[in-house]
Write a protein that holds these residues in place. Structure first.
Motif, PDB file in Angstrom:
ATOM      1  N   PRO B  41     -50.319  19.581 -47.918  1.00 34.56           N
ATOM      2  CA  PRO B  41     -51.355  19.374 -46.896  1.00 34.56           C
ATOM      3  C   PRO B  41     -51.233  18.040 -46.172  1.00 34.56           C
ATOM      4  CG  PRO B  41     -52.334  19.612 -49.098  1.00 34.56           C
ATOM      5  CD  PRO B  41     -50.883  19.884 -49.241  1.00 34.56           C
ATOM      6  N   VAL B  42     -50.843  16.994 -46.890  1.00 44.55           N
ATOM      7  CA  VAL B  42     -50.749  15.686 -46.234  1.00 44.55           C
ATOM      8  C   VAL B  42     -49.623  15.709 -45.199  1.00 44.55           C
ATOM      9  CG1 VAL B  42     -50.289  13.246 -46.558  1.00 44.55           C
ATOM     10  CG2 VAL B  42     -51.693  14.485 -48.206  1.00 44.55           C
ATOM     11  N   PHE B  43     -48.458  16.191 -45.628  1.00 45.38           N
ATOM     12  CA  PHE B  43     -47.331  16.292 -44.697  1.00 45.38           C
ATOM     13  C   PHE B  43     -47.724  17.082 -43.456  1.00 45.38           C
ATOM     14  CE2 PHE B  43     -43.234  14.934 -46.629  1.00 45.38           C
ATOM     15  CZ  PHE B  43     -43.738  14.421 -47.816  1.00 45.38           C
ATOM     16  N   LEU B  44     -48.320  18.236 -43.708  1.00 48.92           N
ATOM     17  CA  LEU B  44     -48.614  19.127 -42.594  1.00 48.92           C
ATOM     18  C   LEU B  44     -49.696  18.567 -41.686  1.00 48.92           C
ATOM     19  CD1 LEU B  44     -48.378  22.552 -44.403  1.00 48.92           C
ATOM     20  CD2 LEU B  44     -46.845  21.629 -42.668  1.00 48.92           C
ATOM     21  N   PHE B  45     -50.657  17.898 -42.317  1.00 48.12           N
ATOM     22  CA  PHE B  45     -51.733  17.336 -41.515  1.00 48.12           C
ATOM     23  C   PHE B  45     -51.182  16.248 -40.581  1.00 48.12           C
ATOM     24  CE2 PHE B  45     -55.344  14.471 -40.792  1.00 48.12           C
ATOM     25  CZ  PHE B  45     -56.209  15.390 -40.213  1.00 48.12           C
ATOM     26  N   VAL B  46     -50.393  15.341 -41.210  1.00 52.72           N
ATOM     27  CA  VAL B  46     -49.779  14.291 -40.412  1.00 52.72           C
ATOM     28  C   VAL B  46     -48.896  14.913 -39.326  1.00 52.72           C
ATOM     29  CG1 VAL B  46     -48.147  12.378 -40.467  1.00 52.72           C
ATOM     30  CG2 VAL B  46     -49.872  12.604 -42.250  1.00 52.72           C
ATOM     31  N   GLY B  47     -48.132  15.958 -39.731  1.00 50.46           N
ATOM     32  CA  GLY B  47     -47.257  16.643 -38.783  1.00 50.46           C
ATOM     33  C   GLY B  47     -48.048  17.201 -37.618  1.00 50.46           C
ATOM     34  N   ALA B  48     -49.169  17.835 -37.907  1.00 48.71           N
ATOM     35  CA  ALA B  48     -49.971  18.434 -36.837  1.00 48.71           C
ATOM     36  C   ALA B  48     -50.441  17.358 -35.871  1.00 48.71           C
ATOM     37  CB  ALA B  48     -51.159  19.181 -37.432  1.00 48.71           C
ATOM     38  N   ILE B  49     -50.902  16.232 -36.412  1.00 53.72           N
ATOM     39  CA  ILE B  49     -51.388  15.152 -35.542  1.00 53.72           C
ATOM     40  C   ILE B  49     -50.260  14.659 -34.630  1.00 53.72           C
ATOM     41  CG2 ILE B  49     -52.317  12.805 -35.491  1.00 53.72           C
ATOM     42  CD1 ILE B  49     -54.329  14.640 -36.626  1.00 53.72           C
ATOM     43  N   ILE B  50     -49.078  14.438 -35.246  1.00 52.57           N
ATOM     44  CA  ILE B  50     -47.962  13.940 -34.433  1.00 52.57           C
ATOM     45  C   ILE B  50     -47.587  14.954 -33.360  1.00 52.57           C
ATOM     46  CG2 ILE B  50     -45.527  13.279 -34.473  1.00 52.57           C
ATOM     47  CD1 ILE B  50     -45.961  12.227 -37.270  1.00 52.57           C
ATOM     48  N   GLU B 266     -50.871  20.266 -58.657  1.00 56.64           N
ATOM     49  CA  GLU B 266     -50.492  18.869 -58.551  1.00 56.64           C
ATOM     50  C   GLU B 266     -51.570  18.153 -57.728  1.00 56.64           C
ATOM     51  OE1 GLU B 266     -46.732  16.465 -56.508  1.00 56.64           O
ATOM     52  OE2 GLU B 266     -46.932  18.623 -56.342  1.00 56.64           O
ATOM     53  N   THR B 267     -51.706  16.853 -57.906  1.00 55.47           N
ATOM     54  CA  THR B 267     -52.708  16.155 -57.101  1.00 55.47           C
ATOM     55  C   THR B 267     -52.241  16.032 -55.664  1.00 55.47           C
ATOM     56  OG1 THR B 267     -53.643  13.991 -56.662  1.00 55.47           O
ATOM     57  CG2 THR B 267     -51.759  14.042 -58.118  1.00 55.47           C
ATOM     58  N   VAL B 268     -53.211  16.069 -54.756  1.00 55.39           N
ATOM     59  CA  VAL B 268     -52.875  16.040 -53.339  1.00 55.39           C
ATOM     60  C   VAL B 268     -52.408  14.655 -52.922  1.00 55.39           C
ATOM     61  CG1 VAL B 268     -53.839  16.314 -51.031  1.00 55.39           C
ATOM     62  CG2 VAL B 268     -54.448  17.924 -52.817  1.00 55.39           C
ATOM     63  N   ARG B 269     -52.889  13.646 -53.635  1.00 56.70           N
ATOM     64  CA  ARG B 269     -52.487  12.284 -53.296  1.00 56.70           C
ATOM     65  C   ARG B 269     -50.981  12.097 -53.456  1.00 56.70           C
ATOM     66  NH1 ARG B 269     -55.524   8.941 -56.894  1.00 56.70           N
ATOM     67  NH2 ARG B 269     -57.196  10.441 -56.793  1.00 56.70           N
ATOM     68  N   LEU B 270     -50.395  11.262 -52.618  1.00 54.69           N
ATOM     69  CA  LEU B 270     -48.951  11.060 -52.678  1.00 54.69           C
ATOM     70  C   LEU B 270     -48.634   9.985 -53.689  1.00 54.69           C
ATOM     71  CD1 LEU B 270     -47.993  11.065 -48.917  1.00 54.69           C
ATOM     72  CD2 LEU B 270     -47.927  12.943 -50.534  1.00 54.69           C
ATOM     73  N   ILE B 271     -47.515  10.170 -54.362  1.00 57.33           N
ATOM     74  CA  ILE B 271     -47.100   9.140 -55.296  1.00 57.33           C
ATOM     75  C   ILE B 271     -45.617   8.841 -55.132  1.00 57.33           C
ATOM     76  CG2 ILE B 271     -48.621   8.874 -57.312  1.00 57.33           C
ATOM     77  CD1 ILE B 271     -47.501  11.587 -58.247  1.00 57.33           C
ATOM     78  N   GLY B 272     -45.299   7.568 -55.286  1.00 53.79           N
ATOM     79  CA  GLY B 272     -43.914   7.116 -55.357  1.00 53.79           C
ATOM     80  C   GLY B 272     -43.035   7.618 -54.243  1.00 53.79           C
ATOM     81  N   ARG B 273     -41.993   8.343 -54.648  1.00 56.14           N
ATOM     82  CA  ARG B 273     -40.964   8.815 -53.751  1.00 56.14           C
ATOM     83  C   ARG B 273     -41.527   9.651 -52.593  1.00 56.14           C
ATOM     84  NH1 ARG B 273     -36.993  11.658 -57.453  1.00 56.14           N
ATOM     85  NH2 ARG B 273     -38.269  13.371 -56.732  1.00 56.14           N
ATOM     86  N   GLU B 274     -42.633  10.301 -52.873  1.00 54.81           N
ATOM     87  CA  GLU B 274     -43.203  11.168 -51.844  1.00 54.81           C
ATOM     88  C   GLU B 274     -43.540  10.391 -50.574  1.00 54.81           C
ATOM     89  OE1 GLU B 274     -45.118  14.647 -54.672  1.00 54.81           O
ATOM     90  OE2 GLU B 274     -46.443  13.179 -53.756  1.00 54.81           O
ATOM     91  N   TRP B 275     -43.949   9.143 -50.760  1.00 53.60           N
ATOM     92  CA  TRP B 275     -44.253   8.322 -49.601  1.00 53.60           C
ATOM     93  C   TRP B 275     -43.021   8.150 -48.710  1.00 53.60           C
ATOM     94  CZ3 TRP B 275     -48.705   7.223 -47.571  1.00 53.60           C
ATOM     95  CH2 TRP B 275     -49.832   7.222 -48.389  1.00 53.60           C
ATOM     96  N   PHE B 276     -41.903   7.897 -49.379  1.00 54.41           N
ATOM     97  CA  PHE B 276     -40.655   7.720 -48.632  1.00 54.41           C
ATOM     98  C   PHE B 276     -40.349   8.963 -47.792  1.00 54.41           C
ATOM     99  CE2 PHE B 276     -36.055   8.642 -48.611  1.00 54.41           C
ATOM    100  CZ  PHE B 276     -35.650   7.630 -47.768  1.00 54.41           C
ATOM    101  N   PHE B 277     -40.469  10.128 -48.446  1.00 50.91           N
ATOM    102  CA  PHE B 277     -40.130  11.342 -47.709  1.00 50.91           C
ATOM    103  C   PHE B 277     -41.145  11.650 -46.618  1.00 50.91           C
ATOM    104  CE2 PHE B 277     -37.438  12.179 -51.443  1.00 50.91           C
ATOM    105  CZ  PHE B 277     -36.250  12.309 -50.747  1.00 50.91           C
ATOM    106  N   LEU B 278     -42.390  11.231 -46.831  1.00 43.81           N
ATOM    107  CA  LEU B 278     -43.378  11.415 -45.765  1.00 43.81           C
ATOM    108  C   LEU B 278     -42.967  10.613 -44.534  1.00 43.81           C
ATOM    109  CD1 LEU B 278     -46.085  12.545 -44.789  1.00 43.81           C
ATOM    110  CD2 LEU B 278     -47.148  10.442 -45.571  1.00 43.81           C
ATOM    111  N   ILE B 279     -42.501   9.384 -44.781  1.00 45.06           N
ATOM    112  CA  ILE B 279     -42.123   8.540 -43.648  1.00 45.06           C
ATOM    113  C   ILE B 279     -40.925   9.140 -42.897  1.00 45.06           C
ATOM    114  CG2 ILE B 279     -41.136   6.298 -43.035  1.00 45.06           C
ATOM    115  CD1 ILE B 279     -43.027   5.149 -45.198  1.00 45.06           C
ATOM    116  N   ILE B 280     -39.964   9.623 -43.683  1.00 39.66           N
ATOM    117  CA  ILE B 280     -38.816  10.257 -43.040  1.00 39.66           C
ATOM    118  C   ILE B 280     -39.267  11.462 -42.218  1.00 39.66           C
ATOM    119  CG2 ILE B 280     -36.672  11.521 -43.455  1.00 39.66           C
ATOM    120  CD1 ILE B 280     -36.326   8.654 -44.072  1.00 39.66           C
ATOM    121  N   PHE B 281     -40.128  12.274 -42.843  1.00 40.68           N
ATOM    122  CA  PHE B 281     -40.666  13.456 -42.167  1.00 40.68           C
ATOM    123  C   PHE B 281     -41.359  13.062 -40.864  1.00 40.68           C
ATOM    124  CE2 PHE B 281     -44.371  16.279 -41.598  1.00 40.68           C
ATOM    125  CZ  PHE B 281     -43.767  17.526 -41.536  1.00 40.68           C
TER     126      PHE B 281
END
Ligand SMILES: Nc1ncnc2c1ncn2[C@@H]1O[C@H](COP(=O)(O)OP(=O)(O)OP(=O)(O)O)[C@@H](O)[C@H]1O
Ligand SMILES: Nc1ncnc2c1ncn2[C@@H]1O[C@H](COP(=O)(O)OP(=O)(O)OP(=O)(O)O)[C@@H](O)[C@H]1O
Ligand SMILES: [Mg+2]
Ligand SMILES: [Mg+2]
Lengths: 228, 306, 550
Positions: B41-50, B266-281
């Motif tokens: 959901p976080v990825f997609l939400f950010v994606g939708a906004i962008i 899994e928790t919706v909050r991002l942890i660790g490596r996930e942040w990196f991939f969110l930024i790349i995304f």
């Protein structure tokens, strides 16, 4: 009509059906499976036509028929969910053969989407209409299709199936989370439209089928087109 | 509709749209794949906004404004329907009648509709960037005969529309109307009109064919006029898209772009490596936005200097 | 050495007994400008198509055609495609691509040129034709004249040595037609491109051409300089081809006291020189033009119209009145909105603003019993397989009393009785026009609106059509027609209106209308302007009004 085309078609179909079964078991690759299915049943015909040397007149004839199929829904703007595009494609398949039916079907979808804006549904629409034209052409010399009721049944089934395939694009990305009830729900939601589509196909085939085939055949004969 | 196609032709040589069609097309393929693969959901939400931002930068959001009802309907449909029919999971939120409403199902519905939403917004901007002409150009690389055929059919559509309108008008005086009468008759009249169009246009089309043949169609393998050329900026953009895209896919492979739901949520909050991939995304998705923004800035400073 | 030579060509269409071409021989030198004329069905198109082997008709040919001393059927197909260019009649149908740029390069792509080469050639050609503004446009947005220029440019990009043209100006307005022919002339003069053109409107072409070849029923009956041909035909006013001659020539033949080939005028310029030598007296006739008065039969008031919201206004507060028993001709450039105006007048298209009154009452929608409308393309009128079925259907639909007998009368009157069972699409252009007209006239309308009835008709058919209009008017029918054919309007209309940029700029009785115009006027009128000959517009008028004093 070449026999090897029939063979090509049926082997592609069999292969894909097998794939579907296999992948139904291994649920994770469903997306890949549906993708493969589309590729295997669609691409061979796309490539086959690309390789063919087509005369100028045949090319224009196919383009006009596709444009007519695409434009034919304009006068129906005031009658929701009734439009003769599928009918035009079926007639093309019946009168001019499988390959023409396929080309006109796929192209009608592509062209109208190029005009109205493409979406994730464009490939599905190309696929469905292309296959309807192809099937109509492949079956045209069978007893079933010579029988008028048979043609109506064909029109009805293609209307329903068209609607189903068109629903798929919703699910493609999320196929592993989908349950049968999902699919049923969305099929149910579109049932009214699919039914209207199917019934109008039957109606058009019943009222205009013969006359249209005659028109196309007269034209084909007059200019000696697509004779093979 | 053709009006909007026209407009985009005019603005074709600025910003993101000035890149080689192949680059733009690749961006959209990659973006569509990422949007479908990233089930978080976080990825997609950010994606939708962008993606909304991309649309705004391209046409001030005109295209999505035309669509918003449909967007809203489709996304609401799955948000509501999913919890109602899917009861797998462990966290029960509440009961609706006899049926338990699951947290998993709600989240899944949200992911599903966000991903549809992203896909549709993406296509809204796709239509602004990949115009019919560019599409046919791409198409003609691999499938020249199909492209020619499509181009011919495209040329016939407005012509046939106009003819159809004329037929409709003339035949109305003779009682052939699609607007009045019982449904059956209207449908019948409609096809009657198309039938006139068919007989008329088939004959006329022969002349078009003759004009094609008279200009040497079929004497040789056709060459293709290429209105677009790959410049260095296109190669750079290509590199950007390929590298970021591959990293993102790798993230999906690692499971970082996906929210695990079953068997354990899994928790919706991002942890660790996930942040990196969110930024790349984010970087990947916002590529058009970066380009448009850079262009706007450049103009801004250029004007100042004068 | 002739560039192109035809030796004893005969041609039969399949299942036709009469040959379409019968022992035709001629030669063409490099740089010739040749007009090909003859009645409808005399074989012009067939001949032109035979010269271009890619589009040659199916049928049996005998005889030989040589291009550069090589039989044309053995010619390398790439050479044939490049060196013989062909332009057809309908500008719209020849366009293949969606965008002007694509259209221009279409032929070059077929031949397989490189992108660089195409770029260079296109830049040059676009500049020469002044097409810069059109390049990015969609082909369907162009006016008829622009379309035809694009067609020509697209063919010239292949650098043909011979241009074959089959009635290329039939759909163009007079100014665009002149421009097109002027362009051909330039191509011929400046680049030495050989031109062979089939046409019915010869006013301009006879003056430019080096040679005229006249066909009759598939045979070449004349092949000589236009002047010589004019003289030969003109020797006998009963000759069927007499009405084909350019009007200065006819005028000369009928009024000159001493006919000499050298002096025979073909252009306005030559005509002016000749007319100066004459002393002409006006015969008083009592046919005075009157400005129609009284209440109009049909009236358009402040009409506003546009097709779509973002398009320009086609009509902008346009007003026009039509009076009983007149024949009003509307002229104007391609794409100004003449057809649109006529549709609105018929009540077929609804304007955004303004009103239409029929006998002073507001007209809401199209009523075929009051107003008959014949569209620009009569094909879209037909629903059924035969003309007879079509007429029966109309009778049934409007419940016409005595419809059957009227239908029969009409068919007789239009000489269509023998064709009543043909498929409408198998009729010739003129026949189709008449067949549709029969259908329109069947409900006995008071007003007849006709959109470009004379395009593609040969002069003879045109004359018969004009006489038909006169007879209809005598029967009490009011006529409004659109035409690009100034000579036709001058002869058969009583009043003229000009549409320009959404407005009717002038309406006046024919005489004063054309006398005031410079481009939009008949050749004869241009010729006698500034001389002291009595003012006339047409040859027929000169016949009644002029008397040459010895
Ligand atoms: N496809 C066809 N099949 C049979 N007969 C034909 C065909 N096309 C033309 N003809 C006949 O051949 C003759 C010559 O026709 P053609 O079209 O060459 O005349 P044309 O001089 O070009 O006439 P127009 O001025 O009307 O264009 C006519 O009698 C016509 O009826
Ligand atoms: N159905 C339509 N939709 C949109 N635009 C149209 C339509 N029909 C015509 N037009 C446009 O309206 C303008 C006027 O067209 P119209 O056909 O009335 O011209 P015209 O004066 O009759 O030309 P011509 O002499 O070539 O017949 C043109 O620019 C044309 O492109
Ligand atoms: Mg002809
Ligand atoms: Mg017109």
């Amino acid at each position: 009509m070449a026999r090897h085309q029939v063979i090509l078609f049926s082997s592609a179909l069999m292969l894909s059906i097998m794939l579907i079964f296999v992948t139904l078991f291994i649920q994770h690759h469903f997306m890949l499976a549906s993708f493969l299915f589309v590729m295997l049943t669609f691409l061979p015909f796309v490539i086959r036509f690309e390789r063919r040397k087509v005369s100028g007149r045949e090319l224009v004839l196919l383009a006009v028929l596709s444009a007519i199929a695409a434009v034919s829904r304009v006068p129906f703007a005031s009658i929701p969910s009734v439009q003769p595009t599928t009918f035009v494609i079926i007639i093309t398949g019946l009168a001019l053969g499988a390959e023409s039916g396929f080309v006109v079907g796929a192209l009608a979808a592509l062209v109208s989407n190029l005009f109205l804006g493409q979406g994730p549904w464009t490939p599905w629409q190309m696929y469905s209409w292309g296959m309807i034209g192809l099937a109509a052409g492949l079956l045209r010399h069978t007893k079933f299709m010579k029988w008028s009721i048979g043609r109506y049944v064909f029109g009805f089934i293609s209307g329903i199936l068209f609607g189903w395939v068109m629903n798929i694009w919703f699910f493609v990305g999320n196929i592993d989370q989908i349950t049968i009830s999902h699919i049923l729900a969305s099929f149910g939601a579109s049932l009214y439209f699919d039914l209207a589509h199917a019934l109008s196909n039957v109606f058009f085939l019943a009222v205009f089928g013969k006359a249209w085939i005659k028109i196309l055949l007269r034209f084909k004969k007059k200019y000696g087109l697509l004779d093979r | 509709m053709s009006g909007s196609i026209r407009q985009t032709i005019v603005k074709n040589n600025r910003g993101f749209r000035s890149f080689h069609p192949f680059v733009c097309f690749l961006y959209y393929i990659g973006a569509a794949a990422l949007v479908m693969l990233s089930k978080h959901p976080v990825f997609l939400f950010v994606g939708a906004i962008i993606l909304i931002g991309v649309n705004i930068s391209l046409d001030r959001g005109k295209a999505i404004r035309q669509w918003w009802k449909m967007l809203l309907f489709v996304s609401m449909f799955f948000i509501i329907i999913n919890p109602l029919i899917n009861h797998r999971g462990t966290y029960i939120l509440f009961y609706l009648g006899q049926n338990p409403i699951m947290l998993e199902a709600v989240i899944q519905g949200v992911i599903f509709s966000l991903s549809l939403l992203c896909l549709m917004i993406l296509f809204a901007s796709y239509n602004l960037v990949i115009t019919a002409n560019k599409f046919l150009f791409l198409f003609s690389k691999w499938l020249p005969q199909w492209a020619l055929l499509a181009m011919l059919a495209m040329r016939f559509v407005p012509l046939l529309k106009r003819r159809l309108q004329e037929i409709q008008q003339v035949q109305k005086g003779r009682g052939l109307s699609v607007a009045e009468g019982p449904l059956k008759l209207r449908a019948k009249n409609g096809v009657q009109l198309v039938q006139i169009l068919l007989t008329w246009s088939l004959e006329e089309a022969i002349q078009t064919a003759d004009s094609m043949i008279a200009r040497g169609y079929g004497v040789k393998k056709r060459s293709r006029y290429t209105p677009y050329q790959m410049h260095s900026k296109d190669w750079l953009a290509l590199g950007f898209i390929v590298i970021l895209g591959s990293i993102s896919i790798f993230g999906w492979y690692l499971g970082d772009n996906v929210l695990a739901i079953n068997p354990i949520l899994e928790t919706v909050r991002l942890i660790g490596r996930e942040w990196f991939f969110l930024i790349i995304f984010m970087l990947y998705i916002s590529f058009p936005l970066i380009i448009e923004g850079r262009e706007a800035l450049r103009w801004h400073y250029w004007k100042r200097k004068i | 050495m002739a560039l192109l030579e035809a030796k004893n060509i005969s041609f039969h269409y399949p299942e036709e007994r009469r040959p379409a071409l019968d022992n035709v021989s001629f030669y063409v030198n490099e740089g010739d400008f040749i007009v090909l004329c003859g009645a409808s069905g005399s074989g012009k198109s067939t001949l032109l198509r035979l010269l271009k082997k890619e589009v040659s008709p199916h049928g049996s040919v005998s005889g030989d055609i040589y291009y550069n001393d090589q039989p044309i059927f053995q010619l390398d197909s790439e050479v044939a495609a490049r060196e013989l260019g062909m332009v057809f009649q309908d500008p719209e149908n020849q366009l293949v691509m969606d965008q002007v740029m694509e259209e221009l390069i279409f032929g070059m792509e077929n031949i397989g040129f490189s992108t660089e080469y195409m770029r260079k050639k296109v830049a040059e050609m676009v500049h020469f034709f002044g097409l810069d503004d059109l390049l990015e446009k969609k082909t369907y947005e162009l006016s008829g004249g622009q379309k035809q220029l694009v067609n020509l440019a697209s063919i010239l990009l292949l650098e043909p040595r011979i241009l074959l043209l089959d009635e290329p100006t039939a759909q163009l307005d007079p100014v665009a037609a002149k421009e097109f022919i002027g362009m051909l002339h330039r191509m011929n003069e400046e680049f030495g491109i050989t031109v062979i053109i089939a046409e019915h409107r010869l006013e301009e072409l006879f003056a430019l051409a080096d040679r005229a070849i006249i066909l009759e029923q598939g045979k070449v009956i004349f092949d000589s300089t236009p002047r010589n041909v004019s003289l030969q035909i003109g020797n006998n006013a009963e000759n069927k081809l007499y009405s084909y001659l350019p009007s200065p020539a006819i005028l000369y033949l009928e009024h000159s006291l001493n006919i000499q080939e050298r002096e025979l005028p073909l252009t306005v310029k030559e005509g002016k020189l000749w007319i100066k030598k004459l002393n002409i007296e006006e015969v008083r006739t009592n046919s005075k033009e009157e400005i129609p008065k009284g209440t109009p039969l049909l009236q358009m008031k402040n009409i506003d119209f546009q097709y779509t919201k973002d398009q320009r206004k086609i009509l902008d507060r346009t007003s026009l009145s039509v009076f009983e028993r007149e024949a009003l001709a509307i002229v104007g450039a391609n794409g100004t909105g003449k057809s649109t105006l006529l549709k609105i007048m018929a009540g077929i298209e609804r304007p955004q603003g303004g009103s239409i009154l029929y006998k002073g009452k507001r007209m809401k929608k199209h009523d075929p019993l009051k107003i008959g409308y014949l569209p620009q393309n009569p094909k879209l009128f037909f629903l059924h397989d035969t003309l007879e079925a079509e007429l029966d259907e109309i009778i049934k639909q409007h419940k016409l009393n005595g419809g059957k007998t009227r239908a029969k009368e009409l068919l007789e009157w239009f000489q269509l009785a023998s064709l009543a069972n043909r498929h409408p699409y198998d009729l010739s252009g003129g026949e189709l026009q008449k067949a549709a007209l029969a259908g329109v006239l069947l409900p006995n309308p008071k007003v007849l609106l006709i959109d470009e009835p004379t395009k593609g008709l040969d002069p003879d058919a045109k004359k018969r059509f004009g006489e038909l209009l006169v007879r209809l008017r005598e029967e009490g029918v009011t006529i409004v027609l659109i035409t690009h054919d100034i000579e036709f309007a001058a002869q058969y209309a009583t009043r003229c209106a000009m549409l320009f940029q959404g407005n009717i700029t002038v309406t006046a009785p024919v005489h004063s209308f054309f006398s005031g115009n410079t481009f939009y006027t008949t050749t004869i009128n241009r010729m006698i302007r500034g001389s002291n000959a009595p003012n006339v517009l047409t040859v027929e008028e000169a016949r009644t009004k002029w008397r040459v004093i010895k």
